[in-house]
Design a protein around this motif. Structure first.
Motif, PDB file in Angstrom:
ATOM      1  N   ALA A  33       0.889  -1.128  -0.132  1.00 18.32           N
ATOM      2  CA  ALA A  33      -0.162  -0.053   0.106  1.00 18.32           C
ATOM      3  C   ALA A  33       0.967   1.300  -0.111  1.00 18.32           C
ATOM      4  CB  ALA A  33      -0.892  -0.036   1.269  1.00 18.32           C
ATOM      5  N   MET A  34       0.378   2.494  -0.555  1.00 21.95           N
ATOM      6  CA  MET A  34       1.148   3.470  -0.697  1.00 21.95           C
ATOM      7  C   MET A  34       0.323   4.653  -0.082  1.00 21.95           C
ATOM      8  SD  MET A  34       4.023   2.487  -1.908  1.00 21.95           S
ATOM      9  CE  MET A  34       4.625   4.315  -2.563  1.00 21.95           C
ATOM     10  N   GLY A  35       1.123   5.892   0.487  1.00 25.58           N
ATOM     11  CA  GLY A  35       0.253   6.816   1.099  1.00 25.58           C
ATOM     12  C   GLY A  35       1.123   8.052   1.025  1.00 25.58           C
ATOM     13  N   TRP A  36       0.490   9.287   1.399  1.00 27.04           N
ATOM     14  CA  TRP A  36       1.071  10.469   1.084  1.00 27.04           C
ATOM     15  C   TRP A  36       0.693  11.118   2.552  1.00 27.04           C
ATOM     16  CZ3 TRP A  36       4.355  12.704  -2.096  1.00 27.04           C
ATOM     17  CH2 TRP A  36       4.399  12.080  -3.581  1.00 27.04           C
ATOM     18  N   TYR A  37       1.551  11.684   3.292  1.00 29.46           N
ATOM     19  CA  TYR A  37       1.200  12.515   4.692  1.00 29.46           C
ATOM     20  C   TYR A  37       1.892  13.885   4.145  1.00 29.46           C
ATOM     21  CZ  TYR A  37       0.400   8.675   7.838  1.00 29.46           C
ATOM     22  OH  TYR A  37       0.245   7.631   8.417  1.00 29.46           O
ATOM     23  N   ARG A  38       1.395  14.900   5.157  1.00 28.59           N
ATOM     24  CA  ARG A  38       2.044  16.234   4.903  1.00 28.59           C
ATOM     25  C   ARG A  38       1.990  16.696   6.332  1.00 28.59           C
ATOM     26  NH1 ARG A  38      -3.191  19.559   2.589  1.00 28.59           N
ATOM     27  NH2 ARG A  38      -4.653  19.561   4.506  1.00 28.59           N
ATOM     28  N   GLN A  39       2.879  17.578   6.586  1.00 35.14           N
ATOM     29  CA  GLN A  39       3.307  18.414   7.670  1.00 35.14           C
ATOM     30  C   GLN A  39       3.486  19.844   7.400  1.00 35.14           C
ATOM     31  OE1 GLN A  39       6.449  16.624  10.151  1.00 35.14           O
ATOM     32  NE2 GLN A  39       5.581  17.567  12.017  1.00 35.14           N
ATOM     33  N   ALA A  40       2.735  20.670   7.869  1.00 34.75           N
ATOM     34  CA  ALA A  40       2.752  22.012   8.007  1.00 34.75           C
ATOM     35  C   ALA A  40       3.668  22.680   9.204  1.00 34.75           C
ATOM     36  CB  ALA A  40       1.429  22.526   8.007  1.00 34.75           C
ATOM     37  N   PRO A  41       4.300  23.564   9.191  1.00 33.02           N
ATOM     38  CA  PRO A  41       5.035  24.041  10.414  1.00 33.02           C
ATOM     39  C   PRO A  41       4.252  24.248  11.497  1.00 33.02           C
ATOM     40  CG  PRO A  41       5.339  25.482   8.355  1.00 33.02           C
ATOM     41  CD  PRO A  41       4.138  24.493   8.148  1.00 33.02           C
ATOM     42  N   GLU A  42       4.837  23.673  12.711  1.00 27.63           N
ATOM     43  CA  GLU A  42       4.071  23.696  13.965  1.00 27.63           C
ATOM     44  C   GLU A  42       2.905  22.830  14.171  1.00 27.63           C
ATOM     45  OE1 GLU A  42       3.897  27.566  15.288  1.00 27.63           O
ATOM     46  OE2 GLU A  42       5.957  28.140  15.236  1.00 27.63           O
ATOM     47  N   LYS A  43       2.791  21.931  13.228  1.00 27.66           N
ATOM     48  CA  LYS A  43       1.268  21.141  13.050  1.00 27.66           C
ATOM     49  C   LYS A  43       1.924  19.718  13.038  1.00 27.66           C
ATOM     50  CE  LYS A  43      -2.117  23.968  11.272  1.00 27.66           C
ATOM     51  NZ  LYS A  43      -3.036  24.088  10.100  1.00 27.66           N
ATOM     52  N   GLN A  44       1.004  18.646  13.491  1.00 28.03           N
ATOM     53  CA  GLN A  44       1.324  17.339  13.510  1.00 28.03           C
ATOM     54  C   GLN A  44       1.363  16.879  12.043  1.00 28.03           C
ATOM     55  OE1 GLN A  44      -1.302  15.242  16.196  1.00 28.03           O
ATOM     56  NE2 GLN A  44       0.620  15.077  17.785  1.00 28.03           N
ATOM     57  N   ARG A  45       2.134  15.871  11.735  1.00 29.96           N
ATOM     58  CA  ARG A  45       2.136  15.108  10.561  1.00 29.96           C
ATOM     59  C   ARG A  45       0.541  14.525  10.293  1.00 29.96           C
ATOM     60  NH1 ARG A  45       7.400  11.775   8.405  1.00 29.96           N
ATOM     61  NH2 ARG A  45       8.065  13.883   9.080  1.00 29.96           N
ATOM     62  N   GLU A  46       0.024  14.552   9.062  1.00 29.85           N
ATOM     63  CA  GLU A  46      -1.336  14.127   9.048  1.00 29.85           C
ATOM     64  C   GLU A  46      -1.340  13.190   7.596  1.00 29.85           C
ATOM     65  OE1 GLU A  46      -4.688  16.517   8.092  1.00 29.85           O
ATOM     66  OE2 GLU A  46      -3.475  17.978   6.836  1.00 29.85           O
ATOM     67  N   LEU A  47      -2.110  12.178   7.632  1.00 31.16           N
ATOM     68  CA  LEU A  47      -2.317  11.336   6.468  1.00 31.16           C
ATOM     69  C   LEU A  47      -3.321  11.982   5.536  1.00 31.16           C
ATOM     70  CD1 LEU A  47      -1.881   8.545   4.808  1.00 31.16           C
ATOM     71  CD2 LEU A  47      -3.763   7.593   6.388  1.00 31.16           C
ATOM     72  N   VAL A  48      -2.672  12.212   4.397  1.00 37.40           N
ATOM     73  CA  VAL A  48      -3.683  12.995   3.182  1.00 37.40           C
ATOM     74  C   VAL A  48      -4.594  12.006   2.674  1.00 37.40           C
ATOM     75  CG1 VAL A  48      -3.509  14.364   1.316  1.00 37.40           C
ATOM     76  CG2 VAL A  48      -2.068  14.851   3.177  1.00 37.40           C
ATOM     77  N   ALA A  49      -3.671  11.043   1.955  1.00 37.46           N
ATOM     78  CA  ALA A  49      -4.363   9.865   1.067  1.00 37.46           C
ATOM     79  C   ALA A  49      -3.630   8.657   1.246  1.00 37.46           C
ATOM     80  CB  ALA A  49      -4.478  10.531  -0.282  1.00 37.46           C
ATOM     81  N   SER A  50      -4.181   7.543   0.956  1.00 35.76           N
ATOM     82  CA  SER A  50      -3.704   6.423   0.829  1.00 35.76           C
ATOM     83  C   SER A  50      -4.313   5.482  -0.170  1.00 35.76           C
ATOM     84  CB  SER A  50      -3.614   5.501   2.317  1.00 35.76           C
ATOM     85  OG  SER A  50      -4.800   5.342   2.659  1.00 35.76           O
ATOM     86  N   ILE A  51      -3.531   4.354  -0.834  1.00 38.87           N
ATOM     87  CA  ILE A  51      -4.145   3.605  -1.876  1.00 38.87           C
ATOM     88  C   ILE A  51      -3.716   2.246  -1.650  1.00 38.87           C
ATOM     89  CG2 ILE A  51      -2.200   4.022  -3.370  1.00 38.87           C
ATOM     90  CD1 ILE A  51      -4.373   3.858  -5.523  1.00 38.87           C
ATOM     91  N   SER A  52      -4.467   1.201  -1.545  1.00 38.81           N
ATOM     92  CA  SER A  52      -4.248  -0.206  -1.288  1.00 38.81           C
ATOM     93  C   SER A  52      -3.190  -0.925  -2.386  1.00 38.81           C
ATOM     94  CB  SER A  52      -5.538  -0.986  -1.109  1.00 38.81           C
ATOM     95  OG  SER A  52      -6.147  -0.832  -2.272  1.00 38.81           O
TER      96      SER A  52
END
Length: 122
Positions: A33-52
């Motif tokens: 499976a693959m995914g994309w996370y993102r992290q903005a300044p002073e914010k927690q890393r978050e899962l944006v999208a994933s694909i099986s």
């Protein structure tokens, strides 16, 4: 060991589009499976999208990007994409590609890329 290299980040105006690419090497791409996370300044890393894994990958999205972002994979090219449309300033972040797995419906990353900066100006 899986190596991941992202590309396609940059500066774009609000309302514009970008497509991120992530090229994978090592391992068996289609089995992960693959995914994309993102992290903005002073914010927690978050899962944006994933694909099986597999050829007909099922995609999942964070609510904040649903309807604007599309994740896809090309197993022949060992590449996963994130098409980002209608970008907003709040989408500004470092975007990380990862290779992982699903436990039930929960995606968990295992290997990470180095990240690519996306900046959306207002």
């Amino acid at each position: 060991q899986v190596q991941l290299v992202e590309s396609g980040g940059g500066l774009v105006q609000a309302g514009g589009s970008l497509r991120l690419s992530c090229a994978a090497s090592g391992g068996f791409f289609s089995l992960n499976a693959m995914g994309w996370y993102r992290q903005a300044p002073e914010k927690q890393r978050e899962l944006v999208a994933s694909i099986s894994r597999g050829s007909g990958g099922i995609a999942n999205y964070a609510g904040s990007v649903k309807g604007r972002f599309t994740i896809s994979r090309d197993n022949a090219k060992n590449t996963v994409y994130l098409q980002m449309n209608s970008l907003k300033p709040e989408d500004t972040a470092v975007y990380y590609c990862n290779s992982g797995y699903y436990s039930g419906t929960t995606y968990s990353p295992r290997y990470w890329g180095q990240g690519t900066q996306v900046t959306v100006s207002s």
